[in-house]
Design an enzyme around this catalytic site. Structure first.
Site, PDB file in Angstrom:
ATOM      1  N   GLY A   1       0.857  -1.150  -0.053  1.00 42.91           N
ATOM      2  CA  GLY A   1      -0.186  -0.109   0.015  1.00 42.91           C
ATOM      3  C   GLY A   1       0.749   1.084  -0.075  1.00 42.91           C
ATOM      4  O   GLY A   1       2.254   1.156   0.242  1.00 42.91           O
ATOM      5  N   PRO A   2       0.256   2.435  -0.102  1.00 45.66           N
ATOM      6  CA  PRO A   2       0.857   3.724  -0.259  1.00 45.66           C
ATOM      7  C   PRO A   2       1.812   4.051   1.146  1.00 45.66           C
ATOM      8  O   PRO A   2       1.274   3.559   2.207  1.00 45.66           O
ATOM      9  CB  PRO A   2      -0.057   4.609  -0.729  1.00 45.66           C
ATOM     10  CG  PRO A   2      -1.254   4.085  -0.320  1.00 45.66           C
ATOM     11  CD  PRO A   2      -1.096   2.587  -0.373  1.00 45.66           C
ATOM     12  N   PRO A   3       2.367   5.125   1.022  1.00 43.94           N
ATOM     13  CA  PRO A   3       3.167   5.377   2.443  1.00 43.94           C
ATOM     14  C   PRO A   3       2.001   6.019   3.193  1.00 43.94           C
ATOM     15  O   PRO A   3       1.390   6.599   3.184  1.00 43.94           O
ATOM     16  CB  PRO A   3       4.188   6.345   2.041  1.00 43.94           C
ATOM     17  CG  PRO A   3       4.183   6.363   0.597  1.00 43.94           C
ATOM     18  CD  PRO A   3       2.977   5.894  -0.143  1.00 43.94           C
TER      19      PRO A   3
ATOM     20  N   THR B   1       3.447  -0.742   8.732  1.00 43.63           N
ATOM     21  CA  THR B   1       4.798  -1.024   9.690  1.00 43.63           C
ATOM     22  C   THR B   1       4.083  -1.103  11.099  1.00 43.63           C
ATOM     23  O   THR B   1       4.314  -1.930  12.067  1.00 43.63           O
ATOM     24  CB  THR B   1       5.804  -0.160   9.586  1.00 43.63           C
ATOM     25  OG1 THR B   1       6.355   0.100   8.247  1.00 43.63           O
ATOM     26  CG2 THR B   1       6.829  -0.409  10.567  1.00 43.63           C
TER      27      THR B   1
ATOM     28  N   VAL C   1      -0.152   4.538   5.549  1.00 39.57           N
ATOM     29  CA  VAL C   1      -1.369   3.786   5.608  1.00 39.57           C
ATOM     30  C   VAL C   1      -1.367   2.797   6.916  1.00 39.57           C
ATOM     31  O   VAL C   1      -2.304   2.003   7.199  1.00 39.57           O
ATOM     32  CB  VAL C   1      -1.887   3.121   4.601  1.00 39.57           C
ATOM     33  CG1 VAL C   1      -2.351   4.183   3.364  1.00 39.57           C
ATOM     34  CG2 VAL C   1      -0.957   1.919   3.893  1.00 39.57           C
ATOM     35  N   GLY C   2      -0.309   2.614   7.562  1.00 40.97           N
ATOM     36  CA  GLY C   2      -0.166   1.970   8.760  1.00 40.97           C
ATOM     37  C   GLY C   2       0.343   0.593   8.513  1.00 40.97           C
ATOM     38  O   GLY C   2       0.207  -0.418   9.200  1.00 40.97           O
TER      39      GLY C   2
ATOM     40  N   SER D   1      -4.881   2.768 -18.486  1.00 42.67           N
ATOM     41  CA  SER D   1      -6.508   3.036 -17.653  1.00 42.67           C
ATOM     42  C   SER D   1      -7.052   4.362 -18.041  1.00 42.67           C
ATOM     43  O   SER D   1      -8.139   4.503 -17.721  1.00 42.67           O
ATOM     44  CB  SER D   1      -6.319   3.012 -16.357  1.00 42.67           C
ATOM     45  OG  SER D   1      -5.681   4.017 -15.548  1.00 42.67           O
TER      46      SER D   1
ATOM     47  N   LYS E   1      -8.917   4.858  -6.750  1.00 38.91           N
ATOM     48  CA  LYS E   1      -9.318   5.496  -7.605  1.00 38.91           C
ATOM     49  C   LYS E   1     -10.679   6.167  -6.948  1.00 38.91           C
ATOM     50  O   LYS E   1     -11.112   7.231  -7.243  1.00 38.91           O
ATOM     51  CB  LYS E   1      -9.418   5.117  -9.016  1.00 38.91           C
ATOM     52  CG  LYS E   1      -7.982   4.756  -9.663  1.00 38.91           C
ATOM     53  CD  LYS E   1      -8.301   3.815 -10.922  1.00 38.91           C
ATOM     54  CE  LYS E   1      -7.124   3.702 -11.649  1.00 38.91           C
ATOM     55  NZ  LYS E   1      -7.065   2.849 -12.825  1.00 38.91           N
TER      56      LYS E   1
END
Length: 812
Positions: A384-386, A391, A388-389, A708, A751
């Site tokens: 997932g993106p940086p 770690t 978002v929890g 896309s 999206k």
């Protein structure tokens, strides 16, 4: 041969006897009869041969009584060797049956209090029956001399001569034997005494000597003695050769070694040296380890090497470090898992808001582990993106399970040895980070977080770290993980590995195959507000020393922070902005100045500055050729605009906006499809050769790629050529083919989040993406209308209104 010093000293001290047997003495000795009864003296560490004079130390009370009484009488005793020298009080069965009649020559009282007797062997005897046990042994005996024939041939003479010559060579090559011993050998005239004398002084054990004593064939006995002498001479020659080869001048290293040895001796006298203490400590710690026989054997072999090493040698510290690692590693040492599912759910809910799928997967794992205790730990990968929890979720899972937690960042790891370790033959060698971390936590079943697995370098001249991870992350292989430094297999099968990544595109396919992929998408506005209230604000208040009642964030203020000052899928930047607001209030609190505890939206402009980001907004539909698309980025979903303008020309297609090859191909496909199906949209085929087309994607500094945006591009081109309005509050995403087929794309959840932020109402996607929508939580798609399409005409039928734009351009 043994040291003759004792006999030499005896000869010098007292001249009443001479330890060598003359021919007359031998004849007289052979003529003597063996008494029918003899007092029996057991000997521990020697065998007496006929004619040979030896000193013996008498210590047992029975033996002292025997020799004193015999010395007062006829001075004749029977001497028999013990079978086992360690037996203090021997019985009849502990003695050999063949012994030697001995004459007590002298009894000496030594300065240390011991009694020494000088005895000379006479004739061999055999014990028939023991007649007395106390106060000392007495036995009925008979003579053992089976033959008195001395061979008279050249072979025997040669044997005796060889025995004599080799005995002299041994004396000359042995610095411990005095040179006077050569004189004794040269003065022996009797062949029988020569054999007995040499046999008595051979450097062999008592059992071998007893066999020589019991041999009746003199020639055979001489051969055996010659064989033993030859072997001893060969050993002396070999020893001499070795000493000659390694003989070097004493240099500084040897001098240091000798000084260290002396220092070691002094330390031992004072209570043991540090090196002995180190070895003793290693043994003590090893005794408590739960390792297998193989590991135990390896440890003992390596410890044996350490004990043979010079402590001042460089290899000593390497070996000591290796053994310390072995005893510090948690071999088969596990923490007990907390299998209370309600507790685990509570911990996960306390630490993280949302993320229901991941929590459900962890609870499933715990449930199976509760039913089957020896289950192999799963290997999960959070993608997932940086922010978002990913770690922090790993730490929360460790707390829920009651396991130790290890986090190892793999970002930038280029060397395979960082994971597998270096061979310990290299200077500065160390175990790999896997083994090092297990040593720190002292548990074989921790939760091991492999952070940023997508940032690991691929194959290069220092090895391939991704290939090393293949073994670590394979449940079928990691029960025997091989670290180059440790050199023995370590079981990682009970370790729960969790990897994190921002994208899977740079992860090796074989590595992806070994992990269970769990996607963490971004958060909705409502979710971010809840996360801020429950976690971020309390955390930042505590870190800044501010009390809860001193600062209060309203919902409206948090909305402004999220929408105007951050643009991210996660919450990391939002946390920084909250910290900045708290710091602004901490200044007033520290100076006891008046301030407003409630943070209002209008206060943020002063604290955080002007809004950093404009809201993702849906543009007006008054202009033809402009359509809203949806894109996926590493930091979450975004909306993007496709703009098309027409100008008189020769039908050229120009693409701008820093587009990648795949996106350029999508634009070409869209344009060609529009040309071939223009009749369906009432567009004259002739216009394509008269108008140049310019397709642009704003924010030109940002690279863009992917398929896309295909349906968005076609819709924009169709709107430009027909001058029809595009439906308001609408966005779309999907790939197209030359046949006009709309195919599915990825990143749907991200999206959709971007669409919600931009207040989009209608979203057009491929029918094959319906499964992705069904998999999304209801809160995420509340208020959205999804239009599922199969081909491009369906897209255009919904997206393009019949109404023309204001001031339409005449395309002809």
């Amino acid at each position: 041969m043994k040291d003759f010093l004792t006999l030499t000293d005896i000869m010098d001290a007292d001249t009443e006897f001479f330890p060598l047997l003359s021919s007359e003495d031998e004849e007289k000795m052979n003529a003597e009869e063996v008494p029918s009864q003899l007092p029996i003296l057991p000997l521990r560490n020697t065998v007496l041969f006929p004619g040979v004079v030896i000193p013996i130390t008498v210590g047992r009370d029975k033996s002292i009584k025997l020799i004193r009484e015999a010395y007062k009488g006829d001075k004749t005793i029977g001497v028999v060797a013990q079978k086992d020298a360690t037996i203090e009080d021997p019985e009849m069965e502990d003695l050999h049956r063949i012994g030697t009649v001995a004459r007590l020559i002298k009894i000496l009282q030594m300065p240390d209090g011991n009694t020494t007797a000088i005895i000379q062997g006479k004739k061999r005897f055999e014990i028939i029956e023991m007649t007395q046990k106390d106060p000392y042994f007495k036995a009925e005996v008979k003579g053992f001399e089976k033959t008195n024939v001395i061979p008279d041939n050249d072979v025997f003479k040669a044997l005796i001569s060889s025995v004599k010559d080799i005995a002299i060579q041994i004396i000359e090559k042995s610095p411990a034997i005095p040179s006077e011993s050569v004189f004794a050998i040269n003065n022996i005239e009797s062949a029988v005494f020569m054999v007995n004398f040499v046999s008595s002084n051979l450097n062999i054990d008592n059992d071998e000597k007893q066999k020589l004593l019991e041999m009746t064939d003199l020639e055979e006995k001489a051969r055996k003695v010659l064989e033993l002498l030859t072997k001893e001479l060969q050993m002396l020659d070999l020893k001499f050769d070795i000493q000659k080869k390694v003989k070097v001048d004493i240099d500084k290293q040897q001098r240091d070694f000798l000084l260290n040895q002396q220092l070691k001796t002094i330390q031992q006298e004072l209570g043991g040296g540090p090196h002995d203490n180190e070895i003793a400590e290693l043994k003590e710690r090893a005794a408590k380890k739960k390792w297998t026989e193989e590991i135990k054997e390896t440890f003992e072999n390596e410890l044996s090497k350490l004990q043979r090493m010079n402590p001042s040698a460089a290899e000593y510290s390497i070996q000591l470090n290796y053994l310390n690692l072995m005893v510090e590693l948690p071999w088969n040492e596990y923490t007990k898992d907390d299998l209370n599912l309600n507790h685990a759910q509570k911990v996960l809910d306390e630490d993280h808001y949302g993320l229901e799928k991941i929590k459900e997967r962890i609870i499933e794992y715990l449930a199976v582990l509760k039913l089957k205790n020896d289950m192999k730990a799963p290997i999960l990968c959070f993608v997932g993106p940086p922010g978002v929890g990913k770690t922090s979720l790993g730490k929360s899972i460790a707390r829920a399970l009651g396991r130790k937690y290890i986090r190892m960042s793999l970002g930038g790891v280029r060397d395979e040895a960082e994971l597998r370790g270096h061979r310990k033959t290299y200077i500065g060698a160390m175990p790999g980070r896997i083994i090092q971390n297990l040593k720190k936590v002292k548990s074989s079943n921790p939760l091991f977080m492999l952070d940023e697995v997508d940032k690991v370098s691929g194959s290069n001249f220092t090895g391939d770290p991704q290939a090393a991870l293949l073994e670590i992350l394979d449940p079928e292989q990691n029960n025997a993980f091989h670290d180059n430094y440790l050199e023995v297999d370590f079981d990682l099968s009970k370790v729960m590995f969790i990897a994190t990544a921002n994208t899977l595109s740079s992860v090796h396919p074989a590595l992806r195959d070994r992990m269970e992929i769990i996607n963490l998408t971004g958060y909705l506005l409502e979710e971010k507000i809840e996360i801020a209230k429950r976690h971020l604000i309390p955390k930042q208040l505590e870190e800044h020393g501010v009390k809860n009642e001193q600062v209060n964030f309203g919902k409206k203020a948090l909305e402004v922070i999220i929408e105007d000052y951050t643009r991210e899928a996660g919450v990391r930047l939002m946390e920084k902005q909250i910290a900045k607001v708290i710091r602004s209030r901490a200044k007033y609190i520290a100076q006891d100045e008046k301030y407003y505890r409630n943070i209002q939206p209008e206060d943020l402009n002063e604290i955080l500055g002007p809004p950093r980001y404009q809201k993702d907004r849906n543009i007006t539909n008054d202009i033809a050729g402009v359509v809203t698309g949806l894109a996926w980025t590493a930091v979450g979903g975004e909306i993007l605009f496709i703009e098309v303008s027409l100008s008189k020309g020769k039908g050229l297609l120009k693409l701008t906006g820093n587009l990648g090859d795949v996106m350029k191909e999508s634009a070409s496909i869209a344009y060609e499809y529009l040309k071939s199906h223009s009749h369906l949209l009432d567009i004259s085929p002739n216009v394509f050769g008269k108008w140049n087309v310019h397709l642009h994607v704003p924010e030109g500094a940002t690279p863009k790629d992917g398929p896309s945006a295909g349906i968005t591009m076609l819709t924009a081109l169709a709107s430009a050529f027909t001058q029809r309005k595009v439906r308001a509050n609408m966005a779309m995403t999907g790939e197209i083919t030359l046949r006009g087929k709309v195919t599915p794309v990825g990143g749907i959840k991200e999206k959709i989040l971007a669409a919600k932020r931009a207040k989009i109402k209608d979203i057009i996607i491929s029918k094959e993406n319906r499964k992705d929508i069904d998999d999304i939580k209801g809160d995420f798609i509340k208020g959205l209308n999804f239009v599922y399409v199969d081909n491009m005409m369906e897209v255009l039928d919904f997206a393009l209104l019949k109404e023309k734009v204001k001031e339409p351009v005449t395309i002809s």
